[in-house]
Design an enzyme around this catalytic site. Structure first.
Site, PDB file in Angstrom:
ATOM      1  N   LEU A  65     -23.918 -48.524 -15.175  1.00 57.05           N
ATOM      2  CA  LEU A  65     -23.508 -47.170 -14.826  1.00 57.05           C
ATOM      3  C   LEU A  65     -22.236 -47.277 -13.997  1.00 57.05           C
ATOM      4  O   LEU A  65     -22.080 -48.210 -13.205  1.00 57.05           O
ATOM      5  CB  LEU A  65     -24.588 -46.458 -14.000  1.00 57.05           C
ATOM      6  CG  LEU A  65     -25.928 -46.142 -14.674  1.00 57.05           C
ATOM      7  CD1 LEU A  65     -26.870 -45.495 -13.664  1.00 57.05           C
ATOM      8  CD2 LEU A  65     -25.741 -45.241 -15.881  1.00 57.05           C
ATOM      9  N   ASP A  66     -21.333 -46.313 -14.162  1.00 61.26           N
ATOM     10  CA  ASP A  66     -20.146 -46.274 -13.306  1.00 61.26           C
ATOM     11  C   ASP A  66     -20.566 -46.240 -11.842  1.00 61.26           C
ATOM     12  O   ASP A  66     -21.637 -45.715 -11.499  1.00 61.26           O
ATOM     13  CB  ASP A  66     -19.314 -45.019 -13.589  1.00 61.26           C
ATOM     14  CG  ASP A  66     -18.722 -45.021 -14.990  1.00 61.26           C
ATOM     15  OD1 ASP A  66     -18.667 -46.099 -15.595  1.00 61.26           O
ATOM     16  OD2 ASP A  66     -18.310 -43.939 -15.449  1.00 61.26           O
ATOM     17  N   MET A  67     -19.723 -46.757 -10.982  1.00 63.76           N
ATOM     18  CA  MET A  67     -20.004 -46.731  -9.553  1.00 63.76           C
ATOM     19  C   MET A  67     -20.250 -45.296  -9.072  1.00 63.76           C
ATOM     20  O   MET A  67     -21.144 -45.050  -8.256  1.00 63.76           O
ATOM     21  CB  MET A  67     -18.842 -47.330  -8.760  1.00 63.76           C
ATOM     22  CG  MET A  67     -19.074 -47.360  -7.255  1.00 63.76           C
ATOM     23  SD  MET A  67     -17.704 -48.102  -6.339  1.00 63.76           S
ATOM     24  CE  MET A  67     -16.461 -46.804  -6.511  1.00 63.76           C
TER      25      MET A  67
END
Length: 413
Positions: free
Chosen positions: A257-259
């Site tokens: 997942l993106d930060m």
């Protein structure tokens, strides 16, 4: 927390423990007439945790109980509470006589003393609360959360986890259970209302589920899925998972997942589980759903975005539309509702990505003219605002059993 490492092995050990308690007519280990079976009630919760000390091959067992059965803060054979029992006794007795005196005066008609007793009782409870201390995954200590419900920190499972972390032992499996009148056991998971306030910080991650093969966490916004380059970007979901469970693969994430994105992330305890799940993601056999808040008003009820994207090599990590050289990226969306925030209209949507390109949902939202609220890369973000994108549901075949498992997490916005 739905389930945390409740394996067949630990359930069998719990049954042996309950049988010993019943046969010996004593709760303590070794059995003692000072701790008879009668001190426990149907609501008394026990915990059994299997742990492995560093550089050792033999497992250790930690036992825990909830509350104070028979008024006992400690019982032989069980981990101590998450505070000093002697300090607790001194603090509890500190104002005991004065509180009893005020109670007698109130019973004799001096109702004006009630406020004084309430204040003194509160001061005592605040002092007792301040005695709690909990160990964390990285060797630190944290106090009890302010204004936590009374009894937080007294659960059996949390006590055993606290002791394992304090000693630096690896947690292998754990079960919490109650002993029924017929001798059978009812197993349950750590409670959300109390343990849920402490365990995410103690364990480093918010675990929704864990067994011998996989763990599913609720990743918080602002945390990396895997370590970045440099020591300053080492902290991540993968790093914390491997630190707590050192025998797991260093590369334990099955997807990312993106930060800036929060929500469901699957991690693997074994190389085989990682291999199978990674293949399932690659073959698009995993169903994922996201919830987002988009800028502006989407008039349609649902739709599909089919726009190929690729990395902008001159402006990393941005992804851009490229009809000729971009990778196929398809997102189906469904409108959930319209919200007005600070006078501006936003559309809440459910995303169903058919492909899993980097930043796909963020780029697609921006390309149709409705960037995700709080997107610092493809939209605008106000100070203190987060990206309003959350991985809310995931469905896949369990890597060992092949059975379909589903996990959900409500959007925090």
């Amino acid at each position: 927390m739905l389930s945390f490492l409740e394996t067949d092995e630990v359930r069998e050990e719990a049954k042996k423990m309950a049988t010993a308690i019943k046969n010996n007519a004593s709760v303590s280990f070794p059995p003692s007439p000072d701790f008879p079976l009668s001190i426990i009630s149907p609501s008394t919760t026990f915990a059994l945790l299997i742990a492995l000390p560093p550089s050792q091959k033999d497992y250790r067992i930690l036992r825990g109980f909830s509350g104070t059965p028979g008024g006992h803060l400690t019982i032989p054979g069980y981990v101590p509470p998450c505070f000093s029992a002697s300090a607790w006794a001194r603090t509890a007795l500190k104002h005991d006589n004065e509180i009893h005196k005020l109670t007698e005066e109130i019973n004799n008609g001096h109702i004006n003393k009630e406020a004084e007793r309430r204040q003194l009782t509160k001061e005592t409870m605040d002092e007792l609360t301040a005695l709690y201390s909990f160990s964390t995954w990285d060797g630190k200590r944290i106090p009890l959360i302010q204004n936590a419900p009374w009894g937080t920190g007294d659960c059996a499972g949390l006590r055993t986890i606290n002791m394992a972390l304090r000693r630096g032992w690896e947690i292998i499996a754990m079960a919490e259970f109650r002993i029924q009148e017929d001798g059978s056991l009812s197993f349950h998971s750590p409670c959300e209302e109390r343990c849920g306030l402490l365990l995410p910080e103690m364990l480093g991650l918010d675990y929704l589920y864990a067994d011998e093969d996989i763990a599913v966490i609720n990743k918080k916004e602002g945390m990396l899925s895997v370590p970045g380059r440099g020591d300053d970007k080492k902290d991540s979901a993968a790093y914390r998972f491997h630190a707590l469970f050192p025998r797991t693969p260093v590369e334990c994430t099955c997807h990312r997942l993106d930060m800036d994105t929060s929500g469901l992330l699957v991690l693997a305890f074994t190389k085989e589980a990682k291999r199978r799940l990674s293949m399932a993601f690659e073959n698009r056999e995993v169903k994922k759903e996201y919830e987002a808040l988009l800028e502006g008003l989407l008039m349609e009820e649902e739709g599909t975005i089919d726009i190929p994207i690729r990395l902008d090599v001159d402006n990393r990590p941005y992804q851009i539309k490229d009809l000729e050289h971009g990778k196929k990226a398809v997102t189906y969306w469904k409108r959930l509702g319209v919200e007005i925030i600070d006078g501006n209209k936003y559309t809440r949507v459910r995303f169903f990505p058919h492909t899993g390109r980097t930043h796909q949902l963020r780029v697609h939202s921006a390309l149709i003219g409705h960037p995700i609220k709080g997107d610092r890369l493809y939209g605008t973000r106000k100070e203190g605002e987060r990206l309003m994108l959350h991985a809310a549901r995931i469905e896949f075949a369990h890597p060992r059993t092949g059975k379909t498992v589903v996990f959900t997490s409500p959007a925090p916005f």
